[in-house]
Design a protein around this motif. Structure first.
Motif, mmCIF file in Angstrom:
data_model
loop_
_atom_site.group_PDB
_atom_site.id
_atom_site.type_symbol
_atom_site.label_atom_id
_atom_site.label_comp_id
_atom_site.label_asym_id
_atom_site.label_seq_id
_atom_site.Cartn_x
_atom_site.Cartn_y
_atom_site.Cartn_z
ATOM 1 N N SER A 122 -44.890 -1.444 19.466
ATOM 2 C CA SER A 122 -44.016 -1.897 18.373
ATOM 3 C C SER A 122 -44.251 -1.074 17.120
ATOM 4 O O SER A 122 -43.299 -0.708 16.415
ATOM 5 C CB SER A 122 -44.267 -3.377 18.080
ATOM 6 N N ALA A 123 -45.511 -0.753 16.824
ATOM 7 C CA ALA A 123 -45.839 0.052 15.644
ATOM 8 C C ALA A 123 -45.176 1.419 15.725
ATOM 9 O O ALA A 123 -44.602 1.910 14.742
ATOM 10 C CB ALA A 123 -47.356 0.206 15.522
ATOM 11 N N ALA A 124 -45.243 2.051 16.907
ATOM 12 C CA ALA A 124 -44.615 3.363 17.081
ATOM 13 C C ALA A 124 -43.103 3.263 16.916
ATOM 14 O O ALA A 124 -42.469 4.137 16.303
ATOM 15 C CB ALA A 124 -44.970 3.927 18.455
ATOM 16 N N ARG A 125 -42.521 2.202 17.438
ATOM 17 C CA ARG A 125 -41.069 2.011 17.325
ATOM 18 C C ARG A 125 -40.657 1.804 15.875
ATOM 19 O O ARG A 125 -39.646 2.375 15.419
ATOM 20 C CB ARG A 125 -40.646 0.815 18.174
ATOM 21 N N PHE A 126 -41.430 1.027 15.121
ATOM 22 C CA PHE A 126 -41.109 0.786 13.715
ATOM 23 C C PHE A 126 -41.211 2.081 12.910
ATOM 24 O O PHE A 126 -40.394 2.355 12.032
ATOM 25 C CB PHE A 126 -42.051 -0.260 13.119
ATOM 26 N N SER A 127 -42.255 2.872 13.193
ATOM 27 C CA SER A 127 -42.446 4.133 12.482
ATOM 28 C C SER A 127 -41.272 5.077 12.737
ATOM 29 O O SER A 127 -40.749 5.725 11.821
ATOM 30 C CB SER A 127 -43.760 4.777 12.917
ATOM 31 N N TRP A 128 -40.873 5.154 14.001
ATOM 32 C CA TRP A 128 -39.744 6.018 14.362
ATOM 33 C C TRP A 128 -38.466 5.535 13.685
ATOM 34 O O TRP A 128 -37.691 6.351 13.165
ATOM 35 C CB TRP A 128 -39.566 6.029 15.878
ATOM 36 N N ARG A 129 -38.249 4.228 13.672
ATOM 37 C CA ARG A 129 -37.042 3.689 13.060
ATOM 38 C C ARG A 129 -36.977 4.033 11.566
ATOM 39 O O ARG A 129 -35.921 4.429 11.060
ATOM 40 C CB ARG A 129 -36.994 2.169 13.250
ATOM 41 N N SER A 130 -38.096 3.884 10.873
ATOM 42 C CA SER A 130 -38.128 4.188 9.440
ATOM 43 C C SER A 130 -37.756 5.649 9.202
ATOM 44 O O SER A 130 -36.954 5.965 8.309
ATOM 45 C CB SER A 130 -39.506 3.896 8.860
ATOM 46 N N ALA A 131 -38.334 6.549 10.000
ATOM 47 C CA ALA A 131 -38.046 7.979 9.845
ATOM 48 C C ALA A 131 -36.593 8.271 10.187
ATOM 49 O O ALA A 131 -35.926 9.064 9.505
ATOM 50 C CB ALA A 131 -38.981 8.797 10.729
ATOM 51 N N ASP A 132 -36.086 7.632 11.228
ATOM 52 C CA ASP A 132 -34.703 7.859 11.641
ATOM 53 C C ASP A 132 -33.734 7.388 10.565
ATOM 54 O O ASP A 132 -32.766 8.085 10.234
ATOM 55 C CB ASP A 132 -34.439 7.118 12.956
ATOM 56 N N VAL A 133 -33.988 6.209 9.995
ATOM 57 C CA VAL A 133 -33.119 5.691 8.932
ATOM 58 C C VAL A 133 -33.097 6.658 7.749
ATOM 59 O O VAL A 133 -32.032 6.972 7.201
ATOM 60 C CB VAL A 133 -33.594 4.293 8.482
ATOM 61 N N MET A 134 -34.277 7.136 7.349
ATOM 62 C CA MET A 134 -34.331 8.036 6.193
ATOM 63 C C MET A 134 -33.629 9.358 6.475
ATOM 64 O O MET A 134 -32.916 9.887 5.620
ATOM 65 C CB MET A 134 -35.776 8.245 5.763
ATOM 66 N N TRP A 135 -33.810 9.920 7.671
ATOM 67 C CA TRP A 135 -33.138 11.178 7.987
ATOM 68 C C TRP A 135 -31.623 10.995 8.029
ATOM 69 O O TRP A 135 -30.868 11.860 7.576
ATOM 70 C CB TRP A 135 -33.639 11.750 9.305
ATOM 71 N N ARG A 136 -31.174 9.894 8.603
ATOM 72 C CA ARG A 136 -29.729 9.657 8.651
ATOM 73 C C ARG A 136 -29.162 9.485 7.243
ATOM 74 O O ARG A 136 -28.066 9.979 6.938
ATOM 75 C CB ARG A 136 -29.419 8.434 9.512
ATOM 76 N N MET A 137 -29.883 8.775 6.392
ATOM 77 C CA MET A 137 -29.441 8.639 5.010
ATOM 78 C C MET A 137 -29.419 9.985 4.300
ATOM 79 O O MET A 137 -28.590 10.222 3.417
ATOM 80 C CB MET A 137 -30.352 7.667 4.261
#
Length: 217
Positions: A122-137
């Protein structure tokens, strides 16, 4: 076509997301934090109980979704579009930390929970999601190898900066700001090298990520 109407439960979930994290600083990632958040936000406790997860990891994930939503409000596309890419990434990471300031102690508790063996995925998934959201923004549309390397690198930048921020006692988190600038500079140098010399020799991503995760202060 009729407009989609947001359900009371979905509306409550979004409204409570940040408040739960802020109350988790006192009550932990528990039902008590949900109850306190519902009281603070004027949400019916019965609706709140239906709207949010009951486990700590689920509550942490919900808080992260609330941070994502707040980040999108603070840094809309027209504002980010006027920035160069380095400034976009720097602003997204920094603003994310500012949003989380009221929940700083809760984030310490969250990291301890996510460090448990059963929660590492779950920690790895949350970290990836945060990075993905920021890159998409930031406007990234890559779908090739760069899609993954960008998110992996930003995860390391954000993770190391988050840890520095949690320990920072300087005024206005000035030490964290300087730390973040150094990490962003390293990424920019890496990207420049990869585009030049890296055409003839593949960069060592593992070695580079190690420097971002365990850099000299």
């Amino acid at each position: 076509m009729s407009e989609m109407i947001e359900s009371p439960v979905a509306a409550a979930r979004l409204k409570l997301a940040l408040a739960i994290g802020e109350n988790a600083a006192f009550d932990g990632w528990t039902a008590a934090a949900v109850e306190a958040a519902a009281l603070a936000e004027g949400v019916d406790p019965a609706v709140a109980a239906l709207a949010v997860p009951t486990d700590p990891v689920g509550l942490i994930q919900l808080y992260g979704e609330g941070v994502d939503a707040a980040l999108a409000e603070r840094l809309p596309p027209d504002r980010l579009g006027a920035m160069k890419i380095r400034e976009r990434i720097r602003s997204l990471v920094w603003e994310r930390l500012q949003i989380q300031e009221p929940a700083k102690e809760a984030i310490r508790r969250a990291l301890a929970i996510l460090a448990m063996p059963q929660n590492l995925a779950s920690a790895a998934r949350f970290s990836w999601r945060s990075a993905d959201v920021m890159w998409r923004m930031a406007g990234d549309t890559a779908t090739d190898y760069n899609h993954y390397t960008k998110r992996t690198i930003l995860s390391a930048v954000y993770g190391s900066t988050l840890l520095a921020w949690l320990q920072d006692e300087s005024e206005g988190s000035a030490d964290t700001a300087a730390f973040l600038d150094r990490r962003i500079d390293e990424v920019m140098r890496f990207e420049k090298w990869k585009a030049g010399i890296g055409k003839r020799e593949m960069p060592s991503l593992t070695r580079f990520l190690g420097r971002l995760r365990y850099p000299p202060r």
